[in-house]
Motif scaffolding. Structure first.
Motif, mmCIF file in Angstrom:
data_model
loop_
_atom_site.group_PDB
_atom_site.id
_atom_site.type_symbol
_atom_site.label_atom_id
_atom_site.label_comp_id
_atom_site.label_asym_id
_atom_site.label_seq_id
_atom_site.Cartn_x
_atom_site.Cartn_y
_atom_site.Cartn_z
ATOM 1 N N SER A 8 0.818 -1.206 0.000
ATOM 2 C CA SER A 8 0.000 0.000 0.000
ATOM 3 C C SER A 8 0.860 1.268 0.000
ATOM 4 O O SER A 8 0.339 2.357 -0.180
ATOM 5 C CB SER A 8 -0.937 0.006 1.213
ATOM 6 O OG SER A 8 -0.173 0.031 2.405
ATOM 7 N N LEU A 9 2.160 1.126 0.211
ATOM 8 C CA LEU A 9 3.043 2.283 0.212
ATOM 9 C C LEU A 9 3.270 2.783 -1.209
ATOM 10 O O LEU A 9 3.360 2.001 -2.143
ATOM 11 C CB LEU A 9 4.400 1.935 0.836
ATOM 12 C CG LEU A 9 4.411 1.686 2.335
ATOM 13 C CD1 LEU A 9 5.784 1.219 2.772
ATOM 14 C CD2 LEU A 9 4.008 2.934 3.094
ATOM 15 N N ALA A 10 3.379 4.101 -1.328
ATOM 16 C CA ALA A 10 3.656 4.706 -2.631
ATOM 17 C C ALA A 10 5.147 4.592 -2.927
ATOM 18 O O ALA A 10 5.968 5.172 -2.228
ATOM 19 C CB ALA A 10 3.221 6.163 -2.631
ATOM 20 N N ILE A 11 5.465 3.828 -3.937
ATOM 21 C CA ILE A 11 6.847 3.652 -4.387
ATOM 22 C C ILE A 11 7.051 4.624 -5.547
ATOM 23 O O ILE A 11 6.232 4.662 -6.470
ATOM 24 C CB ILE A 11 7.077 2.228 -4.896
ATOM 25 C CG1 ILE A 11 6.650 1.215 -3.872
ATOM 26 C CG2 ILE A 11 8.504 2.047 -5.392
ATOM 27 C CD1 ILE A 11 7.655 0.672 -2.991
ATOM 28 N N THR A 12 8.130 5.368 -5.509
ATOM 29 C CA THR A 12 8.447 6.251 -6.629
ATOM 30 C C THR A 12 9.861 5.978 -7.102
ATOM 31 O O THR A 12 10.698 5.469 -6.348
ATOM 32 C CB THR A 12 8.310 7.740 -6.234
ATOM 33 O OG1 THR A 12 9.172 8.008 -5.126
ATOM 34 C CG2 THR A 12 6.880 8.093 -5.879
ATOM 35 N N LEU A 13 10.104 6.315 -8.346
ATOM 36 C CA LEU A 13 11.442 6.283 -8.924
ATOM 37 C C LEU A 13 11.782 7.716 -9.281
ATOM 38 O O LEU A 13 10.979 8.415 -9.878
ATOM 39 C CB LEU A 13 11.484 5.431 -10.192
ATOM 40 C CG LEU A 13 11.139 3.959 -10.066
ATOM 41 C CD1 LEU A 13 11.250 3.288 -11.438
ATOM 42 C CD2 LEU A 13 12.036 3.265 -9.070
ATOM 43 N N ARG A 14 12.978 8.123 -8.912
ATOM 44 C CA ARG A 14 13.413 9.474 -9.256
ATOM 45 C C ARG A 14 14.912 9.470 -9.459
ATOM 46 O O ARG A 14 15.617 8.575 -8.975
ATOM 47 C CB ARG A 14 12.999 10.478 -8.183
ATOM 48 C CG ARG A 14 13.652 10.249 -6.838
ATOM 49 C CD ARG A 14 13.576 11.491 -5.968
ATOM 50 N NE ARG A 14 13.995 11.226 -4.610
ATOM 51 C CZ ARG A 14 15.250 11.081 -4.206
ATOM 52 N NH1 ARG A 14 16.244 11.137 -5.059
ATOM 53 N NH2 ARG A 14 15.521 10.870 -2.928
ATOM 54 N N GLY A 100 11.402 -9.035 0.318
ATOM 55 C CA GLY A 100 10.291 -9.966 0.478
ATOM 56 C C GLY A 100 8.925 -9.316 0.556
ATOM 57 O O GLY A 100 7.961 -9.964 0.977
ATOM 58 N N GLN A 101 8.822 -8.057 0.160
ATOM 59 C CA GLN A 101 7.551 -7.344 0.288
ATOM 60 C C GLN A 101 7.006 -6.855 -1.055
ATOM 61 O O GLN A 101 6.066 -6.065 -1.092
ATOM 62 C CB GLN A 101 7.734 -6.170 1.254
ATOM 63 C CG GLN A 101 8.141 -6.634 2.639
ATOM 64 C CD GLN A 101 8.596 -5.498 3.516
ATOM 65 O OE1 GLN A 101 7.952 -4.464 3.567
ATOM 66 N NE2 GLN A 101 9.698 -5.691 4.203
ATOM 67 N N GLY A 102 7.618 -7.274 -2.136
ATOM 68 C CA GLY A 102 7.134 -6.894 -3.457
ATOM 69 C C GLY A 102 7.595 -5.528 -3.934
ATOM 70 O O GLY A 102 7.223 -5.101 -5.027
ATOM 71 N N ILE A 103 8.406 -4.851 -3.154
ATOM 72 C CA ILE A 103 8.839 -3.495 -3.507
ATOM 73 C C ILE A 103 9.760 -3.509 -4.717
ATOM 74 O O ILE A 103 9.580 -2.718 -5.657
ATOM 75 C CB ILE A 103 9.491 -2.794 -2.299
ATOM 76 C CG1 ILE A 103 8.427 -2.569 -1.217
ATOM 77 C CG2 ILE A 103 10.153 -1.486 -2.706
ATOM 78 C CD1 ILE A 103 8.979 -2.093 0.114
ATOM 79 N N ALA A 104 10.740 -4.406 -4.733
ATOM 80 C CA ALA A 104 11.657 -4.476 -5.877
ATOM 81 C C ALA A 104 10.879 -4.813 -7.145
ATOM 82 O O ALA A 104 11.110 -4.214 -8.205
ATOM 83 C CB ALA A 104 12.764 -5.493 -5.634
#
Length: 176
Positions: A8-14, A100-104
């Motif tokens: 549910s966290l907003a992941i951004t690339l910058r 292990g949380q799907g972030i990558a």
């Protein structure tokens, strides 16, 4: 901090900033992370700053993976030139506390979408993964990359000839 539901966290690339050096050192200074990278473990903020300035910032596609604008990892995609401009190398790393949380997986997917739009000659992304790096293999497989094969003693990693798996994703392949 409870990291059990980071989907549910907003992941951004910058793009990287020099002010990311302290956060960068958090993961680049962790041997759990660097055991699978081509670079050695960073030991100082000065080293981190130099790497950001000399590699990350001028790189054609090197992005900081962020949560709340805080750098927790990176993804880079390095297009080849000339007659090989149809392919690019993919690499990434993530702070161990976020494994292990799907972030990558989410971050690399965002990068893939970006580069297939940005680099119009790009047809193939490929990743070379150490046989021991099961987490990275899972990320690529979840994104629809094909494991093409084992390249025996293909690269020198931390001073030792090592086996790697070659993965690829074509621009025409479906991506979950």
């Amino acid at each position: 901090m409870d990291n059990t539901n980071n989907n549910s966290l907003a992941i951004t690339l910058r793009p990287y900033r020099l002010s990311d050096a302290e956060d960068f050192l958090m993961y680049a200074g962790d041997e759990r992370v660097t055991q699978f990278t081509r670079w050695n473990t960073f030991t100082s903020e000065e080293q981190a700053l130099s790497y950001i300035k000399d590699f990350c910032i001028p790189h054609s596609y090197c992005k900081s993976i962020c949560i709340n604008d805080r750098s927790i990892g990176f993804v880079f995609i390095k297009p080849h030139g000339d007659n090989e401009k149809c392919r690019a190398e993919v690499g990434y790393a993530l702070a161990a506390e976020y494994w292990g949380q799907g972030i990558a997986t989410r971050a690399v997917k965002m990068a893939i979408i970006d580069v297939f739009q940005e680099f119009t000659d790009l047809v193939r992304l490929q990743a070379m993964v150490l046989v021991e790096n099961k987490g990275s293999q899972r990320v690529l497989e979840k994104l629809g990359f094909h494991k093409e094969g084992l390249l025996r003693k293909y690269t020198i990693h931390k001073g030792t000839a090592s086996d790697i798996f070659m993965y690829s994703l074509l621009s025409t392949d479906p991506m979950p």
